[in-house]
Write an enzyme that holds these catalytic residues in place. Structure first.
Site, PDB file in Angstrom:
ATOM      1  N   HIS A  32      10.066 -33.506 -11.689  1.00 21.28           N
ATOM      2  CA  HIS A  32      10.148 -34.559 -12.705  1.00 21.28           C
ATOM      3  C   HIS A  32      11.471 -34.403 -13.464  1.00 21.28           C
ATOM      4  O   HIS A  32      12.265 -33.500 -13.158  1.00 21.28           O
ATOM      5  CB  HIS A  32       8.928 -34.557 -13.635  1.00 21.28           C
ATOM      6  CG  HIS A  32       8.690 -33.294 -14.410  1.00 21.28           C
ATOM      7  ND1 HIS A  32       9.582 -32.796 -15.330  1.00 21.28           N
ATOM      8  CD2 HIS A  32       7.654 -32.414 -14.394  1.00 21.28           C
ATOM      9  CE1 HIS A  32       9.115 -31.693 -15.863  1.00 21.28           C
ATOM     10  NE2 HIS A  32       7.938 -31.416 -15.302  1.00 21.28           N
ATOM     11  N   HIS A  35      12.734 -30.922 -14.795  1.00 19.47           N
ATOM     12  CA  HIS A  35      13.396 -30.034 -13.830  1.00 19.47           C
ATOM     13  C   HIS A  35      14.832 -30.516 -13.568  1.00 19.47           C
ATOM     14  O   HIS A  35      15.780 -29.730 -13.488  1.00 19.47           O
ATOM     15  CB  HIS A  35      12.646 -30.010 -12.487  1.00 19.47           C
ATOM     16  CG  HIS A  35      11.189 -29.680 -12.596  1.00 19.47           C
ATOM     17  ND1 HIS A  35      10.204 -30.582 -12.268  1.00 19.47           N
ATOM     18  CD2 HIS A  35      10.555 -28.558 -13.016  1.00 19.47           C
ATOM     19  CE1 HIS A  35       9.008 -30.018 -12.464  1.00 19.47           C
ATOM     20  NE2 HIS A  35       9.198 -28.791 -12.922  1.00 19.47           N
ATOM     21  N   CYS A 141      -2.759 -16.916 -17.294  1.00 19.47           N
ATOM     22  CA  CYS A 141      -2.646 -18.375 -17.154  1.00 19.47           C
ATOM     23  C   CYS A 141      -1.988 -18.670 -15.811  1.00 19.47           C
ATOM     24  O   CYS A 141      -0.840 -18.266 -15.590  1.00 19.47           O
ATOM     25  CB  CYS A 141      -1.825 -18.998 -18.282  1.00 19.47           C
ATOM     26  SG  CYS A 141      -1.439 -20.743 -17.961  1.00 19.47           S
ATOM     27  N   CYS A 144       1.196 -20.882 -16.012  1.00 18.49           N
ATOM     28  CA  CYS A 144       2.397 -20.104 -16.378  1.00 18.49           C
ATOM     29  C   CYS A 144       2.654 -18.984 -15.371  1.00 18.49           C
ATOM     30  O   CYS A 144       3.731 -18.411 -15.360  1.00 18.49           O
ATOM     31  CB  CYS A 144       2.238 -19.417 -17.732  1.00 18.49           C
ATOM     32  SG  CYS A 144       2.079 -20.461 -19.161  1.00 18.49           S
ATOM     33  N   CYS A 166      -4.372 -21.463 -22.942  1.00 16.54           N
ATOM     34  CA  CYS A 166      -2.938 -21.141 -22.907  1.00 16.54           C
ATOM     35  C   CYS A 166      -2.240 -22.022 -23.942  1.00 16.54           C
ATOM     36  O   CYS A 166      -2.457 -23.232 -23.974  1.00 16.54           O
ATOM     37  CB  CYS A 166      -2.377 -21.437 -21.517  1.00 16.54           C
ATOM     38  SG  CYS A 166      -0.580 -21.547 -21.494  1.00 16.54           S
ATOM     39  N   HIS A 169      -0.042 -24.736 -21.920  1.00 14.07           N
ATOM     40  CA  HIS A 169      -0.689 -25.725 -21.053  1.00 14.07           C
ATOM     41  C   HIS A 169      -1.979 -26.314 -21.619  1.00 14.07           C
ATOM     42  O   HIS A 169      -2.517 -27.272 -21.064  1.00 14.07           O
ATOM     43  CB  HIS A 169      -0.951 -25.119 -19.670  1.00 14.07           C
ATOM     44  CG  HIS A 169       0.322 -24.859 -18.916  1.00 14.07           C
ATOM     45  ND1 HIS A 169       0.958 -23.637 -18.935  1.00 14.07           N
ATOM     46  CD2 HIS A 169       1.098 -25.685 -18.171  1.00 14.07           C
ATOM     47  CE1 HIS A 169       2.067 -23.726 -18.221  1.00 14.07           C
ATOM     48  NE2 HIS A 169       2.182 -24.938 -17.753  1.00 14.07           N
ATOM     49  N   LYS A 321       5.645 -31.032 -24.348  1.00 10.06           N
ATOM     50  CA  LYS A 321       6.483 -30.777 -23.172  1.00 10.06           C
ATOM     51  C   LYS A 321       6.024 -31.679 -22.021  1.00 10.06           C
ATOM     52  O   LYS A 321       4.849 -31.703 -21.673  1.00 10.06           O
ATOM     53  CB  LYS A 321       6.327 -29.313 -22.770  1.00 10.06           C
ATOM     54  CG  LYS A 321       7.092 -28.931 -21.516  1.00 10.06           C
ATOM     55  CD  LYS A 321       6.986 -27.439 -21.252  1.00 10.06           C
ATOM     56  CE  LYS A 321       7.694 -27.066 -19.966  1.00 10.06           C
ATOM     57  NZ  LYS A 321       6.808 -26.593 -18.921  1.00 10.06           N
ATOM     58  N   LYS A 324       3.775 -32.188 -15.276  1.00 10.84           N
ATOM     59  CA  LYS A 324       2.951 -32.822 -14.262  1.00 10.84           C
ATOM     60  C   LYS A 324       1.479 -32.542 -14.518  1.00 10.84           C
ATOM     61  O   LYS A 324       0.633 -33.395 -14.337  1.00 10.84           O
ATOM     62  CB  LYS A 324       3.343 -32.288 -12.880  1.00 10.84           C
ATOM     63  CG  LYS A 324       4.356 -33.178 -12.201  1.00 10.84           C
ATOM     64  CD  LYS A 324       3.735 -34.525 -11.866  1.00 10.84           C
ATOM     65  CE  LYS A 324       4.576 -35.253 -10.851  1.00 10.84           C
ATOM     66  NZ  LYS A 324       4.115 -36.585 -10.552  1.00 10.84           N
TER      67      LYS A 324
END
Ligand code: MSP
Length: 547
Positions: A32, A35, A141, A144, A166, A169, A321, A324
């Site tokens: 995405h 990145h 996690c 991560c 987490c 996430h 953040k 995906k």
């Protein structure tokens, strides 16, 4: 793999190439724009160093082992290797191509070269006594791929009530209880602190450095570096019931790709010539891995530490953040199909202060595209080349009537090259680009004041008017020459088109060979070259957002 370190001269051949890496991305999913943001920044910075005449080495790649990738392969009913192969070939390599990423190598952690060299490294740490057997019990996690400290977890609510989440996430962590191997990381805390102290440039920006300092000052725990409940990873050489923890496997890419631990002396020589890295570019989510675990591993192995770990901010969606796993990822093609790759490369580095978080919006992207790229630079180039065609048959005239107004433009050109260079070398891309656009603004202002289209009304009867129009167009074209050179690392397609439109090649040679640090020296474009209007650098677009 090492072939072309750029057009290096003899004097530079002995200098260590500028070596920059991006993180290697997980192949659990497609890329995405988060990145792409990191990789574009790395590409712009290495191209900038190349344009300065330095040798540079730019590495990116994919992180293919671990539970996260294994689970996505299982969910899709294929083996993890097939899954990784498919994503690399169908998604990751193509996205870098579509963004004009000029990486020198692409490392995949499932390649034999990586696996063998990682095993060499970890055996060395084992032989040195820095790896020992123990048992791990605690939260993990998978998103991560990280062993978590209970204190940093969040209490779940709603569908996750009763679970610990987490903090990145917002998904439940898993509790592990495994026999593992450990890396004696606690033994390196003091040496790390001494290194941070002696090398303030090691962790940047300042906010990232402060985070790392306060973390390590609390003391370090030993790190679990193997897993034994699944087998998608690099086997521990002396105990194949274990696979290496995916982060230790992944971090080593930065040296295995260069040739560390190779059986081939030529590859080892390359490693010695290129290592240490000048910049490890990372998102702030993976700062500790790069600024704590990685240097501790290198210290243990007796290898030099990288010069700088630079942590940039996140692209946010709705204040969080972009990711995906939260279904907020935007594919880079959604932007490049509409605005083009140059606009993607320009926009994110111009709009967001590197190191801070930023929100993406189609409105802002569309507004900057229109005002800065299409109306600012594109229209400037179109006007100057079209007028040169119209009034001088496309032959660039000489500036025989240069005076104070022209000197002002020449001075701006000289100043912005030096200032933009300093900003970009410090990874302050937004200041660098704003500085370059001062020249775009100065040239547009100069044309509005000088009004060559008005002066040109007397061009056939009045030699003074002819000299004036010639001087204005030469000045504007020479300013565009400066812009083509400094923008080549950022917007390589537009810069190449501009170079052709200005007729700079063959007179001045290839654009890539123009030393950036000398780009501000006025008067390089020789009168007499053939100027052509060519295609629009940044065509005007009707809608800011794709249909
Ligand atoms: N595989 C690890 C990295 C190993 S490096 C030895 C990993 N991979 S990842 O696919 O999750 O990519 C993480 C990196 O992608 C981030 O550090 C950052 O560079 C980039 N980004 C991912 N999402 C991002 C945003 N929303 N915003 C900005 N960058 C983002 O972690």
């Amino acid at each position: 793999m090492i072939g072309s370190l750029g057009g290096v001269t003899d004097a530079q051949a002995s200098a260590k190439p500028f070596y920059l890496s991006t993180p290697i991305y997980y192949v659990n999913d497609v890329p995405h724009i988060g990145h792409a943001y990191t990789t574009v920044a790395g590409d712009v910075l290495t191209r900038w160093h190349r344009q300065r005449g330095e040798a540079a080495w730019f590495l990116t790649g994919t992180d293919e082992h671990g539970e996260k990738v294994l689970r996505s392969a299982q969910a899709n009913g294929v083996s993890p290797q097939e899954w990784a192969d498919r994503l690399v070939e169908e998604s990751w390599r193509p996205v870098w191509k579509s963004l004009d990423i000029a990486n020198d190598d692409f490392i995949r952690t499932t390649e034999p070269r990586h696996i063998q060299r990682v095993q060499t490294f970890i055996s060395r740490l084992h032989d040195l006594g820095d790896v020992y057997e123990g048992s791990y019990e605690g939260p993990y996690c998978v998103d991560c791929e990280e062993f978590k400290v209970p204190g940093e977890l969040l209490d779940g609510e709603g569908e996750f009530a009763g679970a610990l989440l987490c903090p990145i996430h917002h998904r439940p962590v898993e509790m592990l209880a495994e026999q593992n191997y450990f890396f004696r990381m606690s033994a390196f805390a003091d040496r790390l602190l001494a290194h941070y102290e002696a090398h303030p440039e090691f962790v940047q920006p300042e906010s990232a450095r402060n985070e790392v300092l306060s973390f390590v000052r609390q003391g370090l725990q030993d790190l679990s570096i193997s897993r034994s409940t699944f087998d998608w990873g690099i086997p521990i050489p002396w105990d194949s019931k274990h696979v290496l923890y995916v982060w230790v496997d992944a971090l080593l890419n930065y040296i295995t790709a260069l040739g560390y631990g190779s059986d081939d002396p030529a590859e080892v020589a390359t490693f010695e010539a290129v290592w240490p890295a000048d910049v490890h570019l990372v998102g702030k989510d993976i700062l500790r891995f790069h600024a704590v675990i990685w240097p501790a591993m290198l210290l243990a192995a007796g290898l030099p530490l990288p010069r700088t770990v630079f942590a940039h901010g996140w692209l946010l969606v709705g204040g969080e953040k972009m990711s995906k796993s939260k279904l907020t990822g935007i594919a880079p093609s959604q932007i490049t199909d509409h605005f083009g790759s140059d606009a993607f490369r320009y926009y994110f580095l111009r709009a967001i202060q590197f190191g801070q978080d930023g929100s993406f919006s189609w409105e802002d992207m569309g507004a900057r595209y229109t005002s800065e790229l299409a109306n600012g630079l594109g229209n400037l180039a179109a006007r100057v080349t079209a007028m040169t065609e119209r009034y001088f048959g496309g032959v660039l005239p000489a500036a025989t009537d240069a005076g104070p107004a022209e000197q002002v433009v020449a001075d701006v050109a000289d100043r912005i090259v030096t200032a933009a260079d300093a900003a970009v070398l410090a990874l302050d891309f937004s200041t660098g680009l704003a500085t370059i656009w001062e020249l775009v603004g100065a040239l547009n202002g100069y044309l509005s004041e000088q009004q060559p289209w008005k002066v040109a009304k007397a061009i056939d009867d009045d030699p003074a008017a002819r000299a004036r129009v010639a001087t204005i167009l030469y000045t504007a074209a020479e300013g565009l020459r400066v812009l083509a050179v400094v923008l080549n690392p950022v917007t390589p397609r537009a810069a190449a088109n501009l170079w052709v439109a200005l007729g700079a090649q063959p007179a001045l040679g290839a654009l890539a060979g123009q030393p950036l640090t000398e780009a501000g020296r006025w008067g390089q474009l020789p009168p007499g070259v053939t100027v052509t209007k060519g295609e629009s650098l940044f065509p005007r677009l009707d809608d800011a957002e794709p249909a």
